[in-house]
Design a protein around this motif. Sequence first.
Motif, PDB file in Angstrom:
ATOM      1  N   HIS A  11       0.850  -1.315  -0.168  1.00 38.42           N
ATOM      2  CA  HIS A  11       0.124   0.114  -0.067  1.00 38.42           C
ATOM      3  C   HIS A  11       0.491   1.252   0.421  1.00 38.42           C
ATOM      4  CE1 HIS A  11      -3.617   2.394   0.692  1.00 38.42           C
ATOM      5  NE2 HIS A  11      -2.892   3.588   1.429  1.00 38.42           N
ATOM      6  N   TYR A  12       1.125   1.760  -0.702  1.00 38.08           N
ATOM      7  CA  TYR A  12       1.500   3.057  -1.455  1.00 38.08           C
ATOM      8  C   TYR A  12       1.087   4.340  -0.895  1.00 38.08           C
ATOM      9  CZ  TYR A  12       5.179   0.063  -4.293  1.00 38.08           C
ATOM     10  OH  TYR A  12       5.848  -0.705  -4.517  1.00 38.08           O
ATOM     11  N   THR A  13       2.408   5.014   0.070  1.00 35.34           N
ATOM     12  CA  THR A  13       1.043   6.011   0.247  1.00 35.34           C
ATOM     13  C   THR A  13       1.862   7.307   0.541  1.00 35.34           C
ATOM     14  OG1 THR A  13      -0.211   7.891   2.366  1.00 35.34           O
ATOM     15  CG2 THR A  13       1.408   6.020   3.092  1.00 35.34           C
ATOM     16  N   ALA A  14       1.547   8.546   1.075  1.00 32.69           N
ATOM     17  CA  ALA A  14       2.670   9.655   1.160  1.00 32.69           C
ATOM     18  C   ALA A  14       3.281   9.843   3.129  1.00 32.69           C
ATOM     19  CB  ALA A  14       1.459  11.112   1.347  1.00 32.69           C
ATOM     20  N   LEU A  76       5.857  15.399  -1.439  1.00 30.21           N
ATOM     21  CA  LEU A  76       4.680  14.413   0.196  1.00 30.21           C
ATOM     22  C   LEU A  76       5.890  13.544   0.860  1.00 30.21           C
ATOM     23  CD1 LEU A  76       1.533  14.619  -1.974  1.00 30.21           C
ATOM     24  CD2 LEU A  76       2.174  16.440  -0.195  1.00 30.21           C
ATOM     25  N   GLY A  77       7.166  13.081  -0.135  1.00 31.19           N
ATOM     26  CA  GLY A  77       7.009  11.639   0.447  1.00 31.19           C
ATOM     27  C   GLY A  77       7.018  10.680  -0.092  1.00 31.19           C
ATOM     28  N   ALA A  78       7.384   9.472  -0.089  1.00 32.54           N
ATOM     29  CA  ALA A  78       6.843   8.462  -0.042  1.00 32.54           C
ATOM     30  C   ALA A  78       6.609   7.145   1.029  1.00 32.54           C
ATOM     31  CB  ALA A  78       7.539   7.904  -1.764  1.00 32.54           C
ATOM     32  N   ALA A  79       6.214   6.423   0.758  1.00 34.58           N
ATOM     33  CA  ALA A  79       6.193   4.981   2.330  1.00 34.58           C
ATOM     34  C   ALA A  79       5.433   4.426   1.657  1.00 34.58           C
ATOM     35  CB  ALA A  79       5.867   6.223   3.565  1.00 34.58           C
ATOM     36  N   ARG A  80       5.586   3.283   2.361  1.00 31.79           N
ATOM     37  CA  ARG A  80       4.860   2.030   1.732  1.00 31.79           C
ATOM     38  C   ARG A  80       4.375   0.696   3.277  1.00 31.79           C
ATOM     39  NH1 ARG A  80       8.403  -1.323  -2.651  1.00 31.79           N
ATOM     40  NH2 ARG A  80       9.906  -1.432  -1.394  1.00 31.79           N
ATOM     41  N   ILE A  81       3.713   0.459   3.013  1.00 32.36           N
ATOM     42  CA  ILE A  81       2.717  -0.818   4.266  1.00 32.36           C
ATOM     43  C   ILE A  81       2.548  -2.061   3.054  1.00 32.36           C
ATOM     44  CG2 ILE A  81       1.766  -1.511   5.495  1.00 32.36           C
ATOM     45  CD1 ILE A  81       1.358   1.277   6.312  1.00 32.36           C
ATOM     46  N   GLY A  82       3.683  -3.196   3.685  1.00 31.51           N
ATOM     47  CA  GLY A  82       3.750  -4.512   2.891  1.00 31.51           C
ATOM     48  C   GLY A  82       2.745  -4.883   3.828  1.00 31.51           C
ATOM     49  N   GLN A 140       7.623   1.102   5.212  1.00 35.60           N
ATOM     50  CA  GLN A 140       8.819   1.287   4.391  1.00 35.60           C
ATOM     51  C   GLN A 140       8.355   2.503   4.169  1.00 35.60           C
ATOM     52  OE1 GLN A 140      10.176  -1.431   1.490  1.00 35.60           O
ATOM     53  NE2 GLN A 140      11.531  -2.829   2.631  1.00 35.60           N
ATOM     54  N   ILE A 141       9.922   3.554   3.921  1.00 31.43           N
ATOM     55  CA  ILE A 141       9.937   5.210   3.173  1.00 31.43           C
ATOM     56  C   ILE A 141      10.982   5.058   2.421  1.00 31.43           C
ATOM     57  CG2 ILE A 141      10.351   7.799   4.069  1.00 31.43           C
ATOM     58  CD1 ILE A 141       8.444   6.668   5.743  1.00 31.43           C
ATOM     59  N   PHE A 142      10.887   5.833   1.711  1.00 32.44           N
ATOM     60  CA  PHE A 142      11.833   6.058   0.432  1.00 32.44           C
ATOM     61  C   PHE A 142      12.876   7.378   1.056  1.00 32.44           C
ATOM     62  CE2 PHE A 142      12.759   7.848  -3.988  1.00 32.44           C
ATOM     63  CZ  PHE A 142      13.234   6.396  -4.826  1.00 32.44           C
ATOM     64  N   GLU A 146      16.181   5.005  -2.001  1.00 31.74           N
ATOM     65  CA  GLU A 146      16.056   3.283  -1.583  1.00 31.74           C
ATOM     66  C   GLU A 146      14.565   3.480  -0.918  1.00 31.74           C
ATOM     67  OE1 GLU A 146      19.500   1.262  -1.039  1.00 31.74           O
ATOM     68  OE2 GLU A 146      19.950   1.942   0.575  1.00 31.74           O
ATOM     69  N   TRP A 147      14.203   2.244  -0.832  1.00 30.14           N
ATOM     70  CA  TRP A 147      13.090   2.097   0.135  1.00 30.14           C
ATOM     71  C   TRP A 147      14.240   1.763   1.649  1.00 30.14           C
ATOM     72  CZ3 TRP A 147       8.528   3.897  -0.023  1.00 30.14           C
ATOM     73  CH2 TRP A 147       8.056   3.851  -1.273  1.00 30.14           C
ATOM     74  N   LYS A 148      13.604   1.856   2.204  1.00 31.00           N
ATOM     75  CA  LYS A 148      14.594   1.833   4.019  1.00 31.00           C
ATOM     76  C   LYS A 148      13.113   1.629   5.403  1.00 31.00           C
ATOM     77  CE  LYS A 148      18.533   3.495   3.141  1.00 31.00           C
ATOM     78  NZ  LYS A 148      19.987   2.788   3.522  1.00 31.00           N
ATOM     79  N   ASP A 149      13.788   0.051   5.686  1.00 28.78           N
ATOM     80  CA  ASP A 149      12.759   0.050   6.816  1.00 28.78           C
ATOM     81  C   ASP A 149      12.434   0.962   8.147  1.00 28.78           C
ATOM     82  OD1 ASP A 149      11.903  -2.493   5.684  1.00 28.78           O
ATOM     83  OD2 ASP A 149      13.606  -3.936   6.707  1.00 28.78           O
ATOM     84  N   LEU A 150      10.927   0.958   8.044  1.00 28.18           N
ATOM     85  CA  LEU A 150      10.850   1.965   9.117  1.00 28.18           C
ATOM     86  C   LEU A 150      10.971   1.620  10.296  1.00 28.18           C
ATOM     87  CD1 LEU A 150       9.566   4.875   9.594  1.00 28.18           C
ATOM     88  CD2 LEU A 150       7.341   4.061   9.900  1.00 28.18           C
TER      89      LEU A 150
END
Length: 152
Positions: A11-14, A76-82, A140-142, A146-150
Amino acid sequence: MNQNDNPLVWHYTAKQHLTNITKEELLKVSKVEKELGLKASLWFSRDQYWEPTACKVGFGSFKDPKESLMYQHTLLGAARIGVNEENFSFIGWDDYCKVSKDDPRVLDAMLKKGIESGAKKDNWLCLFQNIPATKWDSVQIFDGKEWKDLPE
């Protein structure tokens, strides 16, 4: 966090929305879709890099998903929940179109815009339920590269 070898769906989000999501420990179906008269749902993507339709600003302005991710990251920044796809009863785009009862013209326009932005409808997965943090496998946060674990 992912306990098996299957790639997660995202799930990609700001990034600005991630603060509230993690604070509430709940990923919720979209209020915006409901306000627009669409069936309220929660969207995920199988795309492991970035889902172009998640770009909240300038959506449809980019043909290259890398450009839309960088634009999202900058503004806005990019984040995602897997989550593990096998743990949920996801439906794909075609099934969503059948069960949603949304206006077919609106659905066709959404599909066309998504494809023009570099998205692939076969990556789109939908739920009609909220997902508590206890069911998330990764956040994760971009960072611009690259994507990095929060950190937990």
